[in-house]
Design an enzyme around this catalytic site. Structure first.
Site, PDB file in Angstrom:
ATOM      1  N   GLY A 123      35.578   9.111  10.851  1.00 16.24           N
ATOM      2  CA  GLY A 123      35.108   8.012  10.005  1.00 16.24           C
ATOM      3  C   GLY A 123      33.613   7.817  10.164  1.00 16.24           C
ATOM      4  O   GLY A 123      32.905   8.711  10.631  1.00 16.24           O
ATOM      5  N   LEU A 180      31.476   7.734   7.837  1.00 13.85           N
ATOM      6  CA  LEU A 180      30.992   8.909   7.106  1.00 13.85           C
ATOM      7  C   LEU A 180      29.546   8.733   6.658  1.00 13.85           C
ATOM      8  O   LEU A 180      29.139   7.649   6.243  1.00 13.85           O
ATOM      9  CB  LEU A 180      31.884   9.159   5.878  1.00 13.85           C
ATOM     10  CG  LEU A 180      33.374   9.372   6.161  1.00 13.85           C
ATOM     11  CD1 LEU A 180      34.101   9.774   4.873  1.00 13.85           C
ATOM     12  CD2 LEU A 180      33.614  10.410   7.239  1.00 13.85           C
ATOM     13  N   HIS A 233      28.853  14.350   6.439  1.00 13.06           N
ATOM     14  CA  HIS A 233      30.258  14.491   6.035  1.00 13.06           C
ATOM     15  C   HIS A 233      30.363  14.745   4.531  1.00 13.06           C
ATOM     16  O   HIS A 233      31.201  15.514   4.079  1.00 13.06           O
ATOM     17  CB  HIS A 233      31.036  13.212   6.362  1.00 13.06           C
ATOM     18  CG  HIS A 233      31.075  12.862   7.811  1.00 13.06           C
ATOM     19  ND1 HIS A 233      30.346  11.817   8.349  1.00 13.06           N
ATOM     20  CD2 HIS A 233      31.749  13.417   8.845  1.00 13.06           C
ATOM     21  CE1 HIS A 233      30.587  11.744   9.645  1.00 13.06           C
ATOM     22  NE2 HIS A 233      31.426  12.703   9.975  1.00 13.06           N
ATOM     23  N   GLY A 262      30.879  20.586  11.034  1.00 12.32           N
ATOM     24  CA  GLY A 262      29.421  20.659  11.034  1.00 12.32           C
ATOM     25  C   GLY A 262      28.914  21.566  12.149  1.00 12.32           C
ATOM     26  O   GLY A 262      29.447  21.562  13.266  1.00 12.32           O
ATOM     27  N   GLN A 305      31.654  22.291  19.737  1.00 12.54           N
ATOM     28  CA  GLN A 305      32.951  21.913  19.171  1.00 12.54           C
ATOM     29  C   GLN A 305      33.446  23.003  18.209  1.00 12.54           C
ATOM     30  O   GLN A 305      34.626  23.366  18.212  1.00 12.54           O
ATOM     31  CB  GLN A 305      32.821  20.567  18.441  1.00 12.54           C
ATOM     32  CG  GLN A 305      34.035  20.201  17.608  1.00 12.54           C
ATOM     33  CD  GLN A 305      33.983  18.790  17.079  1.00 12.54           C
ATOM     34  OE1 GLN A 305      34.236  17.832  17.795  1.00 12.54           O
ATOM     35  NE2 GLN A 305      33.667  18.629  15.803  1.00 12.54           N
TER      36      GLN A 305
HETATM   37  O1  PAF Z   1      33.585  15.952  14.950  1.00 18.32           O
HETATM   38  C1  PAF Z   1      34.362  14.966  14.916  1.00 18.32           C
HETATM   39  O2  PAF Z   1      34.169  13.993  14.176  1.00 18.32           O
HETATM   40  C2  PAF Z   1      35.581  14.954  15.829  1.00 18.32           C
HETATM   41  O3  PAF Z   1      35.301  15.513  17.053  1.00 18.32           O
HETATM   42  C3  PAF Z   1      36.834  15.596  15.186  1.00 18.32           C
HETATM   43  C4  PAF Z   1      36.632  17.085  14.943  1.00 18.32           C
HETATM   44  C5  PAF Z   1      37.171  14.902  13.881  1.00 18.32           C
HETATM   45  C6  PAF Z   1      38.036  15.443  16.132  1.00 18.32           C
HETATM   46  O4  PAF Z   1      38.301  14.097  16.408  1.00 18.32           O
END
Ligand code: PAF
Length: 286
Positions: free
Chosen positions: A30, A32, A36, A150, A156
């Site tokens: 969220g 955003l 996003h 991203g 990540q």
């Molecule tokens: O990058 C994010 O916003 C979060 O780490 C994700 C990938 C939605 C997992 O909660």
């Protein structure tokens, strides 16, 4: 755009028909922003149907205050998602994703999760167990063909790619370049918490990364010189970095010399009260 909350509602909407082309998925927490928006628009260009989830995932927070203060703006999020081309906006409840309690039980190798942001002095190795657990449960519910993340969260991205390979999921993981404000600051929901002075100070981060990138393009081969340069510029601007490291973008192994392959130069630093991360991919001269 349809809005759903429970996992069963989501399944019902997805069963109604999938549209033509692949199913795209943009998982978010969220709050955003334009970063996003970019992920969702790319998904809507490339996919027949786009699902966006907004869920503040408790298991990836190491700090209860950080979790409690994470911005929650479902109405504004739904508007932005719809305008960007989202077809199904999913805001799961904690019980939808963690019916058996808040346990993180999906992990990938420590080589990826205990370095950079996963180091003890960063967010700790459990952070990425929280991320892989929630993303694998979200994938299981949404069953996307392509999922968008991203590149700002480069670690990540590497961790999620590894999880997808480990679990042999038929999902393409697509990384989308970092969106920046005109002054260079990488967009993040956390930027809202920077006061004017800290924001000005934070601009040293993209500036230092840009300079390092230019040095690499002009032929600097030693990543030690590049990281030292970045560190020096940050400290000169009153920022004590948590890390400045050069690593392979896929397996996150340290890289000592530019070798003709892309190298991830990643930074984390707390500016004011806000922990920021940013990175650049160094191309170097071969
Ligand atoms: O990058 C994010 O916003 C979060 O780490 C994700 C990938 C939605 C997992 O909660």
């Amino acid at each position: 755009m349809k809005r759903v909350t429970s996992r069963s509602e989501l399944s019902a909407v997805l069963a109604e028909g999938s549209g033509d082309g692949p199913r795209g998925f943009v998982p978010t927490m969220g709050a955003l922003h334009a970063g996003h928006r970019e992920l969702i628009s790319r998904a809507s260009i490339e996919c027949g149907r786009v699902v966006v989830s907004a869920f503040v995932n408790p298991t990836q927070f190491d700090d209860a205050t950080d979790l409690a203060s994470y911005p929650r703006e479902p109405e504004a999020d739904a508007k932005l998602a719809q305008a960007a081309g989202c077809d199904v906006f999913w805001t799961p409840a904690v019980e939808d994703l963690y019916p058996d309690g808040l346990e993180a039980d999906v992990r990938v190798t420590d080589d990826l999760t205990s370095v950079l942001c996963g180091a003890e002095e960063g967010r700790g190795p459990d952070h990425f167990a929280g991320v892989t657990t929630v993303v694998s449960r979200l994938f299981d519910a949404v069953r996307p063909d392509i999922a968008y993340f991203g590149e700002k969260d480069a670690q990540q991205l590497a961790v999620i790619r590894r999880m997808t390979t480990d679990q042999q999921l038929p999902i393409e993981i697509r990384g989308i370049p970092t969106v920046r404000d005109p002054d260079g600051l990488a967009l993040s929901s956390r930027n809202l918490r920077l006061d004017a002075r800290s924001r000005e100070q934070a601009l040293a981060i993209p500036r230092a990364l840009r300079e390092a990138s230019e040095m690499a393009m002009s032929g600097e081969r030693s990543t030690d010189s590049l990281t030292r340069h970045v560190r020096h510029l940050l400290i000169e601007n009153g920022i004590e970095p948590e890390y400045v490291e050069a690593r392979d973008p896929d397996d996150l192994a340290p890289v000592a010399e530019m070798n003709g392959r892309p190298v991830l130069l990643a930074v984390a630093a707390t500016v004011g009260e806000v922990r920021l991360i940013d990175n650049v991919i160094l191309e170097g001269r071969s």
